[in-house]
Design a protein around this motif. Sequence first.
Motif, PDB file in Angstrom:
ATOM      1  N   LYS A  71      -4.361  34.285  18.642  1.00 35.71           N
ATOM      2  CA  LYS A  71      -4.043  35.286  17.450  1.00 35.71           C
ATOM      3  C   LYS A  71      -4.171  34.275  16.396  1.00 35.71           C
ATOM      4  O   LYS A  71      -3.742  33.364  15.931  1.00 35.71           O
ATOM      5  CB  LYS A  71      -2.431  35.750  17.654  1.00 35.71           C
ATOM      6  N   LYS A  96      -4.432  39.298  11.325  1.00 40.69           N
ATOM      7  CA  LYS A  96      -3.544  39.792  10.608  1.00 40.69           C
ATOM      8  C   LYS A  96      -3.536  39.346   9.109  1.00 40.69           C
ATOM      9  O   LYS A  96      -3.689  38.020   8.941  1.00 40.69           O
ATOM     10  CB  LYS A  96      -2.046  39.779  11.083  1.00 40.69           C
ATOM     11  N   PRO A 119       3.100  38.621   8.668  1.00 43.89           N
ATOM     12  CA  PRO A 119       2.923  39.591   9.937  1.00 43.89           C
ATOM     13  C   PRO A 119       4.210  39.029  10.839  1.00 43.89           C
ATOM     14  O   PRO A 119       4.882  37.795  10.728  1.00 43.89           O
ATOM     15  CB  PRO A 119       1.741  38.827  10.730  1.00 43.89           C
ATOM     16  N   GLU A 120       4.947  40.140  11.521  1.00 45.77           N
ATOM     17  CA  GLU A 120       6.083  39.699  12.015  1.00 45.77           C
ATOM     18  C   GLU A 120       6.056  38.394  13.296  1.00 45.77           C
ATOM     19  O   GLU A 120       7.073  37.790  13.270  1.00 45.77           O
ATOM     20  CB  GLU A 120       6.650  41.095  12.922  1.00 45.77           C
ATOM     21  N   ASP A 121       4.831  38.405  13.647  1.00 43.01           N
ATOM     22  CA  ASP A 121       4.787  37.327  14.804  1.00 43.01           C
ATOM     23  C   ASP A 121       3.915  36.174  14.280  1.00 43.01           C
ATOM     24  O   ASP A 121       3.202  35.442  15.072  1.00 43.01           O
ATOM     25  CB  ASP A 121       4.082  37.837  16.049  1.00 43.01           C
ATOM     26  N   ILE A 122       4.064  35.772  13.044  1.00 45.99           N
ATOM     27  CA  ILE A 122       3.351  34.933  12.407  1.00 45.99           C
ATOM     28  C   ILE A 122       3.465  33.426  13.029  1.00 45.99           C
ATOM     29  O   ILE A 122       2.645  32.702  13.307  1.00 45.99           O
ATOM     30  CB  ILE A 122       3.622  34.854  10.917  1.00 45.99           C
ATOM     31  N   GLU A 123       4.475  33.292  13.371  1.00 49.54           N
ATOM     32  CA  GLU A 123       4.811  32.065  14.458  1.00 49.54           C
ATOM     33  C   GLU A 123       4.053  31.546  15.498  1.00 49.54           C
ATOM     34  O   GLU A 123       3.932  30.445  16.054  1.00 49.54           O
ATOM     35  CB  GLU A 123       6.453  31.801  14.775  1.00 49.54           C
ATOM     36  N   ASN A 124       3.306  33.006  16.161  1.00 54.88           N
ATOM     37  CA  ASN A 124       2.641  32.755  17.263  1.00 54.88           C
ATOM     38  C   ASN A 124       1.094  32.610  17.034  1.00 54.88           C
ATOM     39  O   ASN A 124       0.290  32.654  17.933  1.00 54.88           O
ATOM     40  CB  ASN A 124       2.906  33.854  18.261  1.00 54.88           C
ATOM     41  N   ARG A 125       0.788  32.680  15.616  1.00 51.18           N
ATOM     42  CA  ARG A 125      -0.670  32.830  15.186  1.00 51.18           C
ATOM     43  C   ARG A 125      -1.072  31.501  14.653  1.00 51.18           C
ATOM     44  O   ARG A 125      -0.365  30.735  13.997  1.00 51.18           O
ATOM     45  CB  ARG A 125      -0.831  33.876  14.038  1.00 51.18           C
ATOM     46  N   ARG A 150       9.209  29.431   8.712  1.00 48.91           N
ATOM     47  CA  ARG A 150       8.999  30.751   9.709  1.00 48.91           C
ATOM     48  C   ARG A 150       8.553  30.419  11.029  1.00 48.91           C
ATOM     49  O   ARG A 150       8.429  31.282  11.778  1.00 48.91           O
ATOM     50  CB  ARG A 150       7.988  31.633   8.947  1.00 48.91           C
ATOM     51  N   CYS A 152       5.627  28.789  11.941  1.00 50.15           N
ATOM     52  CA  CYS A 152       4.204  28.383  12.293  1.00 50.15           C
ATOM     53  C   CYS A 152       4.030  26.824  12.486  1.00 50.15           C
ATOM     54  O   CYS A 152       4.623  26.122  12.236  1.00 50.15           O
ATOM     55  CB  CYS A 152       3.273  28.757  10.878  1.00 50.15           C
TER      56      CYS A 152
END
Length: 209
Positions: A71, A96, A119-125, A150, A152
């Motif tokens: 992602k 995103k 993006p809400e799931d920014i920590e997984n990107r 956040r 990341c």
Amino acid sequence: MENVHVLDHPLIQHKLAILRSKDTGVKEFRELIGEIAGLMCYEATRNLPTEEVEVETPIATARCRVLAGKKLAIVPVLRAGLGMVDNMIALIPSAKVGHIGLYRDPVTHLPVEYYCKLPEDIENRQVFVVDPMLATGGSAVAAIDFLKRRGCKNIVMMNIIGCPEGVRAVREAHPDVELYLAAMDERLNEHAYIIPGLGDAGDRIFGTK
Ligand code: PRP
Ligand code: URA
């Protein structure tokens, strides 16, 4: 320097020469910022993982490679970073986009935050932070600080023009972040503008001066 990549590709260098000229107008400046961002994106995504898939061509089965579902997110630092987004999305349409708004205080040259939407799931990107200019490095360090708060963990910084002061600041604060530049200029002047640089990137993209 470790984790610092200065992209000396002839197409990038040619476009950069036109971008720097004081005679280049807003329309061409904006187009060039986008084109250079696209070429830099090609290099900065070189190590993305891929996986094998089988594709039926009209003739036979081909073994191909596709991105391995990692992602991605592109985070422009407002305003000038916006100029780099469209051509990057054209290459990685599944990414995103988040926005971090920072401006430099004209007296202290320190970054002031005024907007953030990620993006809400920014920590997984895997995050590509984009901003044409890396001057004192204050804005880049603040943007990366924010993203790390956040959650990341995987951050790449892309600046078109940098200078030793800015690179040093990012290296010291965030040695884990890969930094991609199209040029490493000489130094800063007394107003913290890059010499020779290209002037004020935001004003030249949006025609505000
Ligand atoms: C410029 C540039 C970076 C920052 C770099 O933005 O786009 O964000 O300065 O300088 P620094 O490394 O010393 O922090 P600016 O603050 O002028 O805002 P703008 O994009 O809204 O014009
Ligand atoms: N911001 C710019 O837009 N240009 C510089 O040279 C330094 C900071």
